[in-house]
Each structure stands twice: as C-alpha cells, then as structure tokens.
Scaffold this motif. Structure first.
Motif, PDB file in Angstrom:
ATOM      1  N   LEU A  10       0.926  -3.221  -9.574  1.00  0.00           N
ATOM      2  CA  LEU A  10      -0.072  -3.041  -8.522  1.00  0.00           C
ATOM      3  C   LEU A  10       0.124  -4.049  -7.393  1.00  0.00           C
ATOM      4  O   LEU A  10      -0.012  -3.705  -6.216  1.00  0.00           O
ATOM      5  N   LEU A  11       0.460  -5.283  -7.745  1.00  0.00           N
ATOM      6  CA  LEU A  11       0.708  -6.299  -6.718  1.00  0.00           C
ATOM      7  C   LEU A  11       1.915  -5.924  -5.861  1.00  0.00           C
ATOM      8  O   LEU A  11       1.871  -6.045  -4.634  1.00  0.00           O
ATOM      9  N   ARG A  12       3.003  -5.496  -6.496  1.00  0.00           N
ATOM     10  CA  ARG A  12       4.199  -5.101  -5.730  1.00  0.00           C
ATOM     11  C   ARG A  12       3.877  -3.924  -4.828  1.00  0.00           C
ATOM     12  O   ARG A  12       4.304  -3.879  -3.666  1.00  0.00           O
ATOM     13  N   SER A  13       3.131  -2.957  -5.334  1.00  0.00           N
ATOM     14  CA  SER A  13       2.749  -1.798  -4.516  1.00  0.00           C
ATOM     15  C   SER A  13       1.894  -2.231  -3.337  1.00  0.00           C
ATOM     16  O   SER A  13       2.068  -1.743  -2.218  1.00  0.00           O
ATOM     17  N   ALA A  14       0.969  -3.155  -3.581  1.00  0.00           N
ATOM     18  CA  ALA A  14       0.107  -3.652  -2.503  1.00  0.00           C
ATOM     19  C   ALA A  14       0.935  -4.375  -1.447  1.00  0.00           C
ATOM     20  O   ALA A  14       0.756  -4.141  -0.245  1.00  0.00           O
ATOM     21  N   ILE A  15       1.844  -5.235  -1.886  1.00  0.00           N
ATOM     22  CA  ILE A  15       2.694  -5.953  -0.933  1.00  0.00           C
ATOM     23  C   ILE A  15       3.481  -4.961  -0.085  1.00  0.00           C
ATOM     24  O   ILE A  15       3.538  -5.082   1.142  1.00  0.00           O
ATOM     25  N   ASP A  16       4.088  -3.982  -0.731  1.00  0.00           N
ATOM     26  CA  ASP A  16       4.882  -2.986   0.006  1.00  0.00           C
ATOM     27  C   ASP A  16       4.033  -2.184   0.989  1.00  0.00           C
ATOM     28  O   ASP A  16       4.442  -1.961   2.131  1.00  0.00           O
ATOM     29  N   CYS A  17       2.848  -1.776   0.561  1.00  0.00           N
ATOM     30  CA  CYS A  17       1.962  -1.006   1.457  1.00  0.00           C
ATOM     31  C   CYS A  17       1.486  -1.857   2.637  1.00  0.00           C
ATOM     32  O   CYS A  17       1.507  -1.403   3.782  1.00  0.00           O
ATOM     33  N   PHE A  18       1.045  -3.074   2.352  1.00  0.00           N
ATOM     34  CA  PHE A  18       0.600  -3.959   3.430  1.00  0.00           C
ATOM     35  C   PHE A  18       1.746  -4.271   4.386  1.00  0.00           C
ATOM     36  O   PHE A  18       1.545  -4.364   5.596  1.00  0.00           O
ATOM     37  N   ALA A  19       2.953  -4.429   3.852  1.00  0.00           N
ATOM     38  CA  ALA A  19       4.113  -4.747   4.692  1.00  0.00           C
ATOM     39  C   ALA A  19       4.482  -3.573   5.593  1.00  0.00           C
ATOM     40  O   ALA A  19       4.972  -3.772   6.697  1.00  0.00           O
ATOM     41  N   ARG A  20       4.268  -2.364   5.126  1.00  0.00           N
ATOM     42  CA  ARG A  20       4.585  -1.169   5.926  1.00  0.00           C
ATOM     43  C   ARG A  20       3.502  -0.843   6.949  1.00  0.00           C
ATOM     44  O   ARG A  20       3.799  -0.457   8.073  1.00  0.00           O
ATOM     45  N   ASN A  21       2.243  -0.973   6.536  1.00  0.00           N
ATOM     46  CA  ASN A  21       1.140  -0.459   7.356  1.00  0.00           C
ATOM     47  C   ASN A  21       0.146  -1.505   7.838  1.00  0.00           C
ATOM     48  O   ASN A  21      -0.819  -1.162   8.506  1.00  0.00           O
ATOM     49  N   GLY A  22       0.354  -2.761   7.478  1.00  0.00           N
ATOM     50  CA  GLY A  22      -0.614  -3.787   7.831  1.00  0.00           C
ATOM     51  C   GLY A  22      -1.846  -3.685   6.951  1.00  0.00           C
ATOM     52  O   GLY A  22      -1.973  -2.779   6.130  1.00  0.00           O
ATOM     53  N   PHE A  23      -2.759  -4.615   7.129  1.00  0.00           N
ATOM     54  CA  PHE A  23      -3.959  -4.633   6.300  1.00  0.00           C
ATOM     55  C   PHE A  23      -4.939  -3.563   6.733  1.00  0.00           C
ATOM     56  O   PHE A  23      -5.505  -2.865   5.911  1.00  0.00           O
ATOM     57  N   GLY A  24      -5.102  -3.432   8.051  1.00  0.00           N
ATOM     58  CA  GLY A  24      -6.030  -2.427   8.559  1.00  0.00           C
ATOM     59  C   GLY A  24      -5.565  -1.017   8.267  1.00  0.00           C
ATOM     60  O   GLY A  24      -6.382  -0.115   8.093  1.00  0.00           O
ATOM     61  N   GLY A  25      -4.260  -0.817   8.205  1.00  0.00           N
ATOM     62  CA  GLY A  25      -3.705   0.520   7.980  1.00  0.00           C
ATOM     63  C   GLY A  25      -3.487   0.870   6.526  1.00  0.00           C
ATOM     64  O   GLY A  25      -2.995   1.954   6.209  1.00  0.00           O
ATOM     65  N   THR A  26      -3.842  -0.012   5.617  1.00  0.00           N
ATOM     66  CA  THR A  26      -3.653   0.242   4.187  1.00  0.00           C
ATOM     67  C   THR A  26      -5.009   0.353   3.501  1.00  0.00           C
ATOM     68  O   THR A  26      -5.832  -0.547   3.585  1.00  0.00           O
ATOM     69  N   LYS A  27      -5.191   1.444   2.832  1.00  0.00           N
ATOM     70  CA  LYS A  27      -6.422   1.685   2.057  1.00  0.00           C
ATOM     71  C   LYS A  27      -6.102   1.481   0.580  1.00  0.00           C
ATOM     72  O   LYS A  27      -4.950   1.618   0.160  1.00  0.00           O
ATOM     73  N   THR A  28      -7.124   1.221  -0.210  1.00  0.00           N
ATOM     74  CA  THR A  28      -6.901   1.038  -1.645  1.00  0.00           C
ATOM     75  C   THR A  28      -6.326   2.299  -2.270  1.00  0.00           C
ATOM     76  O   THR A  28      -5.504   2.211  -3.187  1.00  0.00           O
ATOM     77  N   LYS A  29      -6.701   3.458  -1.767  1.00  0.00           N
ATOM     78  CA  LYS A  29      -6.142   4.699  -2.328  1.00  0.00           C
ATOM     79  C   LYS A  29      -4.637   4.782  -2.054  1.00  0.00           C
ATOM     80  O   LYS A  29      -3.895   5.351  -2.858  1.00  0.00           O
ATOM     81  N   ASP A  30      -4.163   4.196  -0.924  1.00  0.00           N
ATOM     82  CA  ASP A  30      -2.726   4.170  -0.626  1.00  0.00           C
ATOM     83  C   ASP A  30      -1.984   3.301  -1.647  1.00  0.00           C
ATOM     84  O   ASP A  30      -0.895   3.662  -2.099  1.00  0.00           O
ATOM     85  N   ILE A  31      -2.573   2.169  -1.976  1.00  0.00           N
ATOM     86  CA  ILE A  31      -1.955   1.253  -2.945  1.00  0.00           C
ATOM     87  C   ILE A  31      -1.902   1.922  -4.317  1.00  0.00           C
ATOM     88  O   ILE A  31      -0.858   1.887  -4.994  1.00  0.00           O
ATOM     89  N   ALA A  32      -3.007   2.532  -4.708  1.00  0.00           N
ATOM     90  CA  ALA A  32      -3.052   3.214  -6.004  1.00  0.00           C
ATOM     91  C   ALA A  32      -2.015   4.334  -6.054  1.00  0.00           C
ATOM     92  O   ALA A  32      -1.281   4.462  -7.047  1.00  0.00           O
ATOM     93  N   ALA A  33      -1.933   5.122  -4.995  1.00  0.00           N
ATOM     94  CA  ALA A  33      -0.961   6.224  -4.955  1.00  0.00           C
ATOM     95  C   ALA A  33       0.470   5.699  -5.037  1.00  0.00           C
ATOM     96  O   ALA A  33       1.315   6.270  -5.743  1.00  0.00           O
ATOM     97  N   ALA A  34       0.757   4.623  -4.333  1.00  0.00           N
ATOM     98  CA  ALA A  34       2.101   4.043  -4.358  1.00  0.00           C
ATOM     99  C   ALA A  34       2.461   3.554  -5.763  1.00  0.00           C
ATOM    100  O   ALA A  34       3.637   3.586  -6.154  1.00  0.00           O
ATOM    101  N   ALA A  35       1.457   3.113  -6.511  1.00  0.00           N
ATOM    102  CA  ALA A  35       1.688   2.637  -7.881  1.00  0.00           C
ATOM    103  C   ALA A  35       1.633   3.776  -8.896  1.00  0.00           C
ATOM    104  O   ALA A  35       1.937   3.570 -10.076  1.00  0.00           O
TER     105      ALA A  35
END
Length: 166
Positions: A10-35
């Motif tokens: 989950l941490l790796r997925s969050a890092i990757d999502c935040f790195a791609r879309n920024g904090f404002g552009g990343t939702k928790t559902k995006d992180i969950a989906a990526a994981a």
C-alpha cells in the motif's frame, strides 16, 4: 497476504500514485485500485491520508537508518576527511534518487503544492542531515580548516560543487 507485506504494498502504491498525480490529484480509491485492494483494506491500514504520509516517512526513516552511507559520512567526519564527507553526501543523494525516483517526485510535488508532506519530510529527514553537516562545518571552522563564513552558505556551495563535479 501477510499484513506487513500488504502494508508495504500500500505504501509503494501510494508513493507511485502521489508521484504521478500529486497529492491533490490522488484519491484514496486511486491508491487502493493501484494496489488491487478495496478502499476498506486501505483504511484498515491507514485511517487517514495523513497517517499514510507519516507511514511513508517512517518507511524512509527506516531505510535511512539501515543505509551504510550515513555511517560512511560519519566515519569521514570523525577522520576530518572533508572531501570524503561531502563526496559521501553527494553519493548518498545520487543513490537515493536512483533507488527511489518516485519518492523524490512525491517530495517535489509536496513542495510545489505547499503540502504538509514537504514540511514533515524536512522535519523528519532533511533537517537531520543538514544539522549534522552544519555542525561539521562549524567544527571545522573552529579548528581553522575552513574559513569563517555563514555555514549554511558554505554547505550549499560545498554540496553543490561536489554534486556538480561528481
């Protein structure tokens, strides 16, 4: 999947999502989906996005504590090997960018967005290294090895020069 493995995933997925879309552009559902999990699973591990930010930094702190580069810098400082200290710091910076570019993009986004994560990163990770180097410069100035000047400017110049010529 064991809880520790899921936590890291989950941490790796969050890092990757935040790195791609920024904090404002990343939702928790995006992180969950990526994981590949539900948001409920994500929230079982991290109650809030802020908990997620802290966990990312906890992971980086653990990695830094296990990093032999810190030991090399400290050994060079103990020997008063000035070039060794700044070269080791530059190597550590380059290695960190090479090992985890997504984390560094995440921090860049945090800085650009004025996000809490940038401040947390500075307090928890960045200030320790800067404070160590500042004390080293002050010590070497007191010993007469470095000219008297603003130690913060000396650090910017020294590390910048080593990085440039490395």
């Amino acid at each position: 999947m064991p809880a520790d493995d899921r936590h890291r995933q989950l941490l790796r997925s969050a890092i990757d999502c935040f790195a791609r879309n920024g904090f404002g552009g990343t939702k928790t559902k995006d992180i969950a989906a990526a994981a590949g999990v539900s948001e409920a699973i994500l929230f079982r591990h991290f109650a809030t996005k802020e908990d997620l930010y802290h966990a990312i930094l906890d992971m980086k702190e653990d990695q830094e504590a296990a990093n032999s580069a810190k030991r090399i810098v400290e050994e060079c400082a103990a020997r008063r090997d000035d070039a060794g200290v700044f070269s080791a710091v530059a190597r550590e910076i380059f290695d960190s960018f090479e090992e985890d570019p997504a984390f560094h993009r995440l921090i860049l986004y945090a800085l650009l967005e004025g996000h809490l994560m940038a401040n947390l990163f500075h307090k928890r990770l960045g200030s320790r290294r800067r404070d160590f180097l500042r004390r080293y410069v002050l010590q070497r100035q007191a010993e007469g090895a470095f000219r008297a000047c603003d130690p913060d400017l000396a650090l910017m110049f020294s590390v910048g020069t080593v990085v440039h010529f490395a």
